[in-house]
Scaffold this active site. Structure first.
Site, PDB file in Angstrom:
ATOM      1  CB  ALA A   1      -1.147  -0.181   1.036  1.00 37.59           C
TER       2      ALA A   1
ATOM      3  N   GLY B   1       3.530   1.594  -1.698  1.00 35.82           N
ATOM      4  CA  GLY B   1       4.443   1.811  -3.004  1.00 35.82           C
ATOM      5  C   GLY B   1       3.513   2.689  -4.057  1.00 35.82           C
TER       6      GLY B   1
ATOM      7  CG  ASP C   1       4.296  -1.254   2.289  1.00 39.11           C
ATOM      8  OD1 ASP C   1       3.859  -1.030   1.142  1.00 39.11           O
ATOM      9  OD2 ASP C   1       5.443  -1.153   2.460  1.00 39.11           O
TER      10      ASP C   1
ATOM     11  CB  THR D   1       3.188  -8.614  -7.975  1.00 37.33           C
ATOM     12  OG1 THR D   1       2.355  -7.515  -6.966  1.00 37.33           O
ATOM     13  CG2 THR D   1       4.753  -8.744  -7.453  1.00 37.33           C
TER      14      THR D   1
ATOM     15  CG  ASN E   1       0.012  -3.018 -18.750  1.00 36.30           C
ATOM     16  OD1 ASN E   1      -0.283  -2.293 -18.289  1.00 36.30           O
ATOM     17  ND2 ASN E   1       1.467  -2.915 -19.073  1.00 36.30           N
ATOM     18  CG  PHE E   2      -4.284  -3.793 -13.579  1.00 37.14           C
ATOM     19  CD1 PHE E   2      -5.354  -4.653 -13.582  1.00 37.14           C
ATOM     20  CD2 PHE E   2      -3.402  -4.282 -12.850  1.00 37.14           C
ATOM     21  CE1 PHE E   2      -5.482  -5.699 -12.668  1.00 37.14           C
ATOM     22  CE2 PHE E   2      -3.343  -5.360 -11.737  1.00 37.14           C
ATOM     23  CZ  PHE E   2      -4.311  -5.898 -11.853  1.00 37.14           C
TER      24      PHE E   2
ATOM     25  CG  HIS F   1       9.169  -0.083 -17.452  1.00 40.22           C
ATOM     26  ND1 HIS F   1       9.316  -1.219 -18.295  1.00 40.22           N
ATOM     27  CD2 HIS F   1       7.879  -0.498 -16.952  1.00 40.22           C
ATOM     28  CE1 HIS F   1       8.154  -2.048 -18.731  1.00 40.22           C
ATOM     29  NE2 HIS F   1       7.149  -1.456 -17.750  1.00 40.22           N
ATOM     30  CG  HIS F   2       9.906   3.115 -13.144  1.00 40.07           C
ATOM     31  ND1 HIS F   2      10.249   2.725 -11.909  1.00 40.07           N
ATOM     32  CD2 HIS F   2       8.741   2.258 -13.550  1.00 40.07           C
ATOM     33  CE1 HIS F   2       9.547   1.665 -11.581  1.00 40.07           C
ATOM     34  NE2 HIS F   2       8.454   1.857 -12.547  1.00 40.07           N
TER      35      HIS F   2
ATOM     36  CE  LYS G   1       9.131  -3.861 -15.191  1.00 39.62           C
ATOM     37  NZ  LYS G   1       8.492  -4.248 -14.027  1.00 39.62           N
TER      38      LYS G   1
HETATM   39  N1  NDP Z   1       0.170  -5.111 -13.730  1.00 41.13           N
HETATM   40  C1  NDP Z   1       0.267  -3.748 -13.798  1.00 41.13           C
HETATM   41  O1  NDP Z   1      -0.162  -3.110 -14.375  1.00 41.13           O
HETATM   42  C2  NDP Z   1       1.495  -3.199 -12.951  1.00 41.13           C
HETATM   43  C3  NDP Z   1       2.152  -3.807 -12.211  1.00 41.13           C
HETATM   44  N2  NDP Z   1       3.396  -3.486 -11.617  1.00 41.13           N
HETATM   45  C4  NDP Z   1       4.183  -4.144 -10.813  1.00 41.13           C
HETATM   46  O2  NDP Z   1       3.845  -3.757  -9.572  1.00 41.13           O
HETATM   47  C5  NDP Z   1       4.734  -4.154  -8.684  1.00 41.13           C
HETATM   48  C6  NDP Z   1       5.128  -3.228  -7.746  1.00 41.13           C
HETATM   49  O3  NDP Z   1       5.386  -2.149  -8.283  1.00 41.13           O
HETATM   50  P1  NDP Z   1       5.563  -0.571  -7.836  1.00 41.13           P
HETATM   51  O4  NDP Z   1       4.429  -0.232  -6.996  1.00 41.13           O
HETATM   52  O5  NDP Z   1       6.241   0.044  -8.893  1.00 41.13           O
HETATM   53  O6  NDP Z   1       6.851  -1.018  -6.696  1.00 41.13           O
HETATM   54  P2  NDP Z   1       7.319  -0.191  -5.316  1.00 41.13           P
HETATM   55  O7  NDP Z   1       8.663  -0.771  -4.851  1.00 41.13           O
HETATM   56  O8  NDP Z   1       6.863   1.341  -5.393  1.00 41.13           O
HETATM   57  O9  NDP Z   1       6.061  -0.967  -4.287  1.00 41.13           O
HETATM   58  C7  NDP Z   1       6.212  -2.014  -3.880  1.00 41.13           C
HETATM   59  C8  NDP Z   1       5.799  -1.856  -2.252  1.00 41.13           C
HETATM   60  O10 NDP Z   1       5.579  -3.111  -1.691  1.00 41.13           O
HETATM   61  C9  NDP Z   1       6.178  -3.096  -0.562  1.00 41.13           C
HETATM   62  N3  NDP Z   1       6.508  -4.428  -0.019  1.00 41.13           N
HETATM   63  C10 NDP Z   1       7.616  -5.229  -0.149  1.00 41.13           C
HETATM   64  N4  NDP Z   1       7.535  -6.609   0.332  1.00 41.13           N
HETATM   65  C11 NDP Z   1       6.264  -6.557   1.027  1.00 41.13           C
HETATM   66  C12 NDP Z   1       5.662  -7.522   1.918  1.00 41.13           C
HETATM   67  N5  NDP Z   1       6.113  -8.561   2.200  1.00 41.13           N
HETATM   68  N6  NDP Z   1       4.586  -7.352   2.540  1.00 41.13           N
HETATM   69  C13 NDP Z   1       3.987  -6.044   1.907  1.00 41.13           C
HETATM   70  N7  NDP Z   1       4.537  -5.029   1.369  1.00 41.13           N
HETATM   71  C14 NDP Z   1       5.721  -5.472   0.890  1.00 41.13           C
HETATM   72  C15 NDP Z   1       7.411  -2.353  -0.672  1.00 41.13           C
HETATM   73  O11 NDP Z   1       7.956  -2.103   0.507  1.00 41.13           O
HETATM   74  P3  NDP Z   1       9.445  -1.688   0.463  1.00 41.13           P
HETATM   75  O12 NDP Z   1       9.824  -0.439  -0.337  1.00 41.13           O
HETATM   76  O13 NDP Z   1       9.951  -1.385   2.116  1.00 41.13           O
HETATM   77  O14 NDP Z   1      10.237  -3.127   0.158  1.00 41.13           O
HETATM   78  C16 NDP Z   1       6.894  -1.104  -1.437  1.00 41.13           C
HETATM   79  O15 NDP Z   1       6.004  -0.265  -0.303  1.00 41.13           O
HETATM   80  C17 NDP Z   1       6.144  -4.704  -9.519  1.00 41.13           C
HETATM   81  O16 NDP Z   1       6.146  -5.939  -9.758  1.00 41.13           O
HETATM   82  C18 NDP Z   1       5.597  -3.941 -10.897  1.00 41.13           C
HETATM   83  O17 NDP Z   1       6.260  -4.809 -12.097  1.00 41.13           O
HETATM   84  C19 NDP Z   1       3.654  -2.136 -11.531  1.00 41.13           C
HETATM   85  C20 NDP Z   1       2.854  -1.137 -12.668  1.00 41.13           C
HETATM   86  C21 NDP Z   1       1.657  -1.920 -13.181  1.00 41.13           C
HETATM   87  O1  LIG Z   2       7.104  -1.899 -12.728  1.00 37.51           O
HETATM   88  C1  LIG Z   2       6.304  -1.127 -13.328  1.00 37.51           C
HETATM   89  O2  LIG Z   2       6.514   0.023 -13.429  1.00 37.51           O
HETATM   90  C2  LIG Z   2       5.327  -1.959 -14.329  1.00 37.51           C
HETATM   91  N1  LIG Z   2       5.373  -3.348 -14.195  1.00 37.51           N
HETATM   92  C3  LIG Z   2       4.325  -4.239 -15.099  1.00 37.51           C
HETATM   93  C4  LIG Z   2       5.426  -5.197 -15.851  1.00 37.51           C
HETATM   94  O3  LIG Z   2       6.346  -5.516 -15.310  1.00 37.51           O
HETATM   95  O4  LIG Z   2       5.174  -5.119 -17.177  1.00 37.51           O
HETATM   96  C5  LIG Z   2       3.603  -3.341 -15.702  1.00 37.51           C
HETATM   97  C6  LIG Z   2       3.945  -2.158 -16.387  1.00 37.51           C
HETATM   98  O5  LIG Z   2       4.896  -2.260 -17.441  1.00 37.51           O
HETATM   99  C7  LIG Z   2       4.796  -1.298 -15.265  1.00 37.51           C
END
Ligand code: NDP
Ligand SMILES: O=C(O)C1=N[C@H](C(=O)O)C[C@H](O)C1
Length: 250
Positions: free
Chosen positions: A11, A13, A36, A79, A107-108, A135-136, A139
């Site tokens: 939550a 992230g 989180d 994820t 991907n959503f 990507h950023h 990642k």
């Molecule tokens: N399907 C889609 O459309 C999309 C998918 N994604 C995917 O989503 C995932 C997250 O991306 P993003 O938000 O950028 O990453 P972030 O690193 O910003 O967020 C991840 C969060 O999860 C926390 N976390 C880590 N371990 C745990 C745990 N065991 N329990 C609870 N929380 C935990 C992290 O904490 P901490 O930082 O302290 O480790 C952080 O706050 C990636 O795999 C990404 O590829 C991203 C964008 C779009």
């Molecule tokens: O980490 C990201 O940002 C994203 N992760 C997903 C992926 O691995 O495909 C979805 C999107 O590309 C953003």
């Protein structure tokens, strides 16, 4: 009407925080827990969670999912990091909890889903295909989950059309400049400050190229898909891979 009780894991992230805002703003949904790093998953049960949204890390998502399925909580998972072995493990847990639904969406973004579908549709008409994902720099994984899923869909379409392997005369590539091969499809990953999530699928044949490109400029682009998944997942038991299965694509 009673609101659907939703919790977000990850939550704090980038995506999790956006998902919390989207759930709070959506009619008929109530955000009952935000979990989180360091928080106990038992909070989900205590809050009476019906649907979990997971945006955490490939290293922890399987543990989160096993907990949710075993406790009868539906899950919408963004994820990345899902291999065929991981999907099989989830199917195993679901076999013991047949009323639970799990949506795994690489991907959503609606446009990104369409990009993957268009690429799969076009694949059989082209000799060669390569994927460039951008990507950023924060990642955590490469290639992206979206690029991996696109490559799988394209490879399935090429195999169904009996296409031969793509021509590629490169024999000396010590630094991997030709990209990672996912199901035989070259995938190239770019990480740059300023980017969010972008992908191009390049399809080439004699004298022409088709480029299919999608850009997420802001993480709000993922939220309509997340909310759709939250609303539907409880009525679709079992494992669903890809948001396209929750959309009417005609
Ligand atoms: N399907 C889609 O459309 C999309 C998918 N994604 C995917 O989503 C995932 C997250 O991306 P993003 O938000 O950028 O990453 P972030 O690193 O910003 O967020 C991840 C969060 O999860 C926390 N976390 C880590 N371990 C745990 C745990 N065991 N329990 C609870 N929380 C935990 C992290 O904490 P901490 O930082 O302290 O480790 C952080 O706050 C990636 O795999 C990404 O590829 C991203 C964008 C779009
Ligand atoms: O980490 C990201 O940002 C994203 N992760 C997903 C992926 O691995 O495909 C979805 C999107 O590309 C953003």
């Amino acid at each position: 009407m009673t609101a659907l009780r939703v919790a977000v894991i990850g939550a704090k992230g980038r995506m999790g925080a956006e998902a919390c805002r989207a759930v709070e703003a959506a009619d008929g949904l109530e955000l009952v827990a935000q979990v989180d790093q360091g928080d106990a998953l038992e909070a989900l049960v205590a809050a009476g969670t019906q649907v979990v949204v997971d945006f955490t890390h490939p290293g922890v998502v399987m543990g989160n999912l096993e907990f949710c399925v075993r406790n009868g909580i539906n899950a919408v998972v963004g994820t990345s990091g899902f291999t065929p072995d991981r999907l099989d493990a989830i199917r195993g847990w679901l076999a013991e909890q047949p009323s639970v639904g799990v949506l795994i969406a690489p991907n959503f973004g609606i446009g990104a889903v369409l990009m993957m579908q268009f690429a799969a549709k076009a694949a059989r008409f082209y000799e060669s295909v390569e994927i460039v994902e951008l990507h950023h720099p924060n990642k955590v994984d490469a290639p992206s989950g979206t690029a991996r899923r696109t490559a799988e869909l394209v490879a399935e379409a090429r195999a169904a059309a009996d296409l031969p392997a793509m021509p590629d005369a490169t024999t000396d590539d010590p630094d991997g400049a030709r990209g990672a091969k996912v199901d035989g499809i070259p995938v190239h990953a770019v990480r740059l400050r300023g980017l969010v999530a972008h992908q191009e699928v390049l399809l080439g044949d004699a004298g022409e190229m088709l480029t299919i490109r999608h850009d997420s400029f802001d993480r709000t682009s993922f939220m309509p898909g997340v909310i759709l998944g939250v609303r539907k997942v409880g009525s679709v038991p079992g494992l669903t891979l890809g948001l396209e299965h929750f959309l009417d694509l005609g």
